[in-house]
Design a protein around this motif. Sequence first.
Motif, mmCIF file in Angstrom:
data_model
loop_
_atom_site.group_PDB
_atom_site.id
_atom_site.type_symbol
_atom_site.label_atom_id
_atom_site.label_comp_id
_atom_site.label_asym_id
_atom_site.label_seq_id
_atom_site.Cartn_x
_atom_site.Cartn_y
_atom_site.Cartn_z
ATOM 1 N N ASP A 83 -7.452 66.191 -78.646
ATOM 2 C CA ASP A 83 -7.181 67.461 -77.970
ATOM 3 C C ASP A 83 -7.493 67.348 -76.482
ATOM 4 N N TRP A 84 -8.579 66.656 -76.144
ATOM 5 C CA TRP A 84 -8.933 66.471 -74.730
ATOM 6 C C TRP A 84 -7.879 65.645 -74.002
ATOM 7 N N ALA A 85 -7.377 64.613 -74.654
ATOM 8 C CA ALA A 85 -6.363 63.763 -74.012
ATOM 9 C C ALA A 85 -5.139 64.583 -73.623
ATOM 10 N N ARG A 86 -4.695 65.471 -74.499
ATOM 11 C CA ARG A 86 -3.555 66.333 -74.183
ATOM 12 C C ARG A 86 -3.892 67.263 -73.013
ATOM 13 N N ALA A 87 -5.074 67.850 -73.077
ATOM 14 C CA ALA A 87 -5.473 68.796 -72.038
ATOM 15 C C ALA A 87 -5.614 68.103 -70.685
ATOM 16 N N ALA A 88 -6.196 66.911 -70.673
ATOM 17 C CA ALA A 88 -6.356 66.182 -69.413
ATOM 18 C C ALA A 88 -5.004 65.830 -68.818
ATOM 19 N N ALA A 89 -4.050 65.465 -69.676
ATOM 20 C CA ALA A 89 -2.710 65.148 -69.182
ATOM 21 C C ALA A 89 -2.055 66.388 -68.584
ATOM 22 N N ARG A 90 -2.194 67.526 -69.245
ATOM 23 C CA ARG A 90 -1.610 68.766 -68.716
ATOM 24 C C ARG A 90 -2.250 69.174 -67.407
ATOM 25 N N ALA A 91 -3.542 68.906 -67.267
ATOM 26 C CA ALA A 91 -4.248 69.257 -66.030
ATOM 27 C C ALA A 91 -4.060 68.213 -64.938
ATOM 28 N N LYS A 92 -3.349 67.106 -65.280
ATOM 29 C CA LYS A 92 -3.170 65.991 -64.350
ATOM 30 C C LYS A 92 -4.528 65.432 -63.885
ATOM 31 N N LEU A 93 -5.420 65.345 -64.846
ATOM 32 C CA LEU A 93 -6.736 64.753 -64.618
ATOM 33 C C LEU A 93 -6.635 63.280 -64.973
ATOM 34 N N ASP A 94 -6.424 62.462 -63.983
ATOM 35 C CA ASP A 94 -6.166 61.039 -64.198
ATOM 36 C C ASP A 94 -7.244 60.213 -63.520
ATOM 37 N N VAL A 95 -8.390 60.082 -64.175
ATOM 38 C CA VAL A 95 -9.503 59.283 -63.672
ATOM 39 C C VAL A 95 -10.029 58.437 -64.822
ATOM 40 N N PRO A 96 -10.743 57.351 -64.534
ATOM 41 C CA PRO A 96 -11.293 56.534 -65.613
ATOM 42 C C PRO A 96 -12.141 57.377 -66.568
ATOM 43 N N ARG A 112 -1.538 61.956 -74.782
ATOM 44 C CA ARG A 112 -1.276 62.086 -73.338
ATOM 45 C C ARG A 112 0.223 62.013 -73.063
ATOM 46 N N GLU A 113 0.903 61.121 -73.761
ATOM 47 C CA GLU A 113 2.339 60.942 -73.530
ATOM 48 C C GLU A 113 3.130 62.161 -73.972
ATOM 49 N N ARG A 114 2.639 62.855 -75.035
ATOM 50 C CA ARG A 114 3.367 64.025 -75.531
ATOM 51 C C ARG A 114 3.064 65.284 -74.744
ATOM 52 N N ALA A 115 1.954 65.270 -73.997
ATOM 53 C CA ALA A 115 1.524 66.502 -73.291
ATOM 54 C C ALA A 115 2.493 66.842 -72.158
ATOM 55 N N HIS A 136 -13.354 79.272 -77.164
ATOM 56 C CA HIS A 136 -13.611 79.062 -75.739
ATOM 57 C C HIS A 136 -15.060 78.663 -75.460
ATOM 58 N N PRO A 137 -15.226 77.825 -74.380
ATOM 59 C CA PRO A 137 -14.212 77.211 -73.514
ATOM 60 C C PRO A 137 -13.563 76.010 -74.195
ATOM 61 N N MET A 138 -12.249 76.040 -74.322
ATOM 62 C CA MET A 138 -11.522 74.971 -74.996
ATOM 63 C C MET A 138 -11.083 73.909 -73.990
ATOM 64 N N SER A 139 -10.484 72.846 -74.493
ATOM 65 C CA SER A 139 -10.222 71.667 -73.661
ATOM 66 C C SER A 139 -9.374 71.963 -72.438
ATOM 67 N N ASP A 140 -8.359 72.814 -72.567
ATOM 68 C CA ASP A 140 -7.494 73.083 -71.417
ATOM 69 C C ASP A 140 -8.262 73.688 -70.256
ATOM 70 N N GLU A 141 -9.067 74.714 -70.515
ATOM 71 C CA GLU A 141 -9.795 75.345 -69.416
ATOM 72 C C GLU A 141 -10.869 74.416 -68.856
ATOM 73 N N THR A 142 -11.502 73.622 -69.729
ATOM 74 C CA THR A 142 -12.518 72.692 -69.245
ATOM 75 C C THR A 142 -11.889 71.567 -68.433
ATOM 76 N N ALA A 143 -10.747 71.046 -68.880
ATOM 77 C CA ALA A 143 -10.069 69.976 -68.131
ATOM 78 C C ALA A 143 -9.685 70.463 -66.730
ATOM 79 N N ARG A 144 -9.242 71.719 -66.626
ATOM 80 C CA ARG A 144 -8.915 72.262 -65.301
ATOM 81 C C ARG A 144 -10.162 72.353 -64.420
#
Length: 377
Positions: free
Chosen positions: A156-169, A374-377, A118-126
């Motif tokens: 790992d970040w790509a998966r986390a961003a997809a799960r967090a619905k973080l969709d920005v450039p 991202r597609e698998r997340a 920690h802090p890992m990608s999921d919590e940071t992406a949120r």
Amino acid sequence: MDLPSPSLPVPTATGARRRVAVVLFNLGGPDAPESIRPFLVNLFTDPAILRVPGFVRPWLGRIIAWRRTKPATENYAILGGKSPLRELTEEQAAALEALLRQDTTTETKCFVAMRYWHPMSDETARAVKEWAPDEVLLLPLYPQFSTTTTGSSAIDWARAAARAKLDVPTTTLCCFHSHPGFAKATAALVRGAWDKARADLDPAIPLRVLFSAHGLPESIVKSGDPYQWQVEQTVASVMAHLDLPGLDHVVCFQSRVTPQKWIGPSTEDELERAGHDKVAVLVVPIAFTSEHSETLVELDVEYREEAEKLGVPGYYRAPAQNSDPAFIAALADLVSHARGSGRNLCSFAGPRQCPKQHGDCPHATLMAAMQRARERA
């Protein structure tokens, strides 16, 4: 000390302050004795690290983690039972944010995403999603690209961003192995350590510089990973900024953890050679930008003891960059160039920075891997 102001891009929307989230990638480390085992499990079950069939990896990775828990616990006990990496990385993020915020045309906030604790990608992406940036820049604190470090963190970040619905450039900075600011800042640290070592040593004793980087299995490099070549380019760039003509130096690799053949020469072998040659050594952690167990324990304790046993007449070590102002200024310059490049996967040097065996851009496959993640997340 005054920090140089980076040259940042002009905002695209007139009168608007573009919100930029800069995410610093690092390895991570256990924050308490009880987190050592789960940290090691996360490390050794990463497919980028343990390259065995997927059905084998979960149990084999846990066996390796179990076997390594006792020696790792002993190492971290030297550091008070935890790694200092989180605090040091957060200090780097705060220093970089302060420097980037000197540009009033953008609103920049720096975040930290660790790969194995920690802090890992999921919590940071949120957290990044909640801040609602207009764009994201991913900044690895690994100067040299490897599929085992930057590649693993980016996927790992790509998966986390997809799960967090973080969709920005999002722009991913792949590496900065020979960036002039980074090389100059590193050379200054090496020169300071060299001067102190020379002042301490008998003038008749020669001093050799060991540029020590984390090793990799040879099979990973032969498969096209540009890490070893980029480490060598880093050393060449640092040497170009050192005013020490004819300096005796060598690139070597530490931290072997599996029985397979690893890239060399090993730092242990170079210590043995230094003992045979009766030369003192200055060890420079060339692939680490923060102090952690592999510098504070492996280099400062284990290799120092080994050097004494081998009869090395002097053992010295240059510090990692941590929050060195010149290093932070180099990161700020990298951010500005990455944002202004318009490339999805960019570095300071353009697409042709690695030899042909690594392809026109050795990291281009990472973008496809991030898209699949991202597609698998």
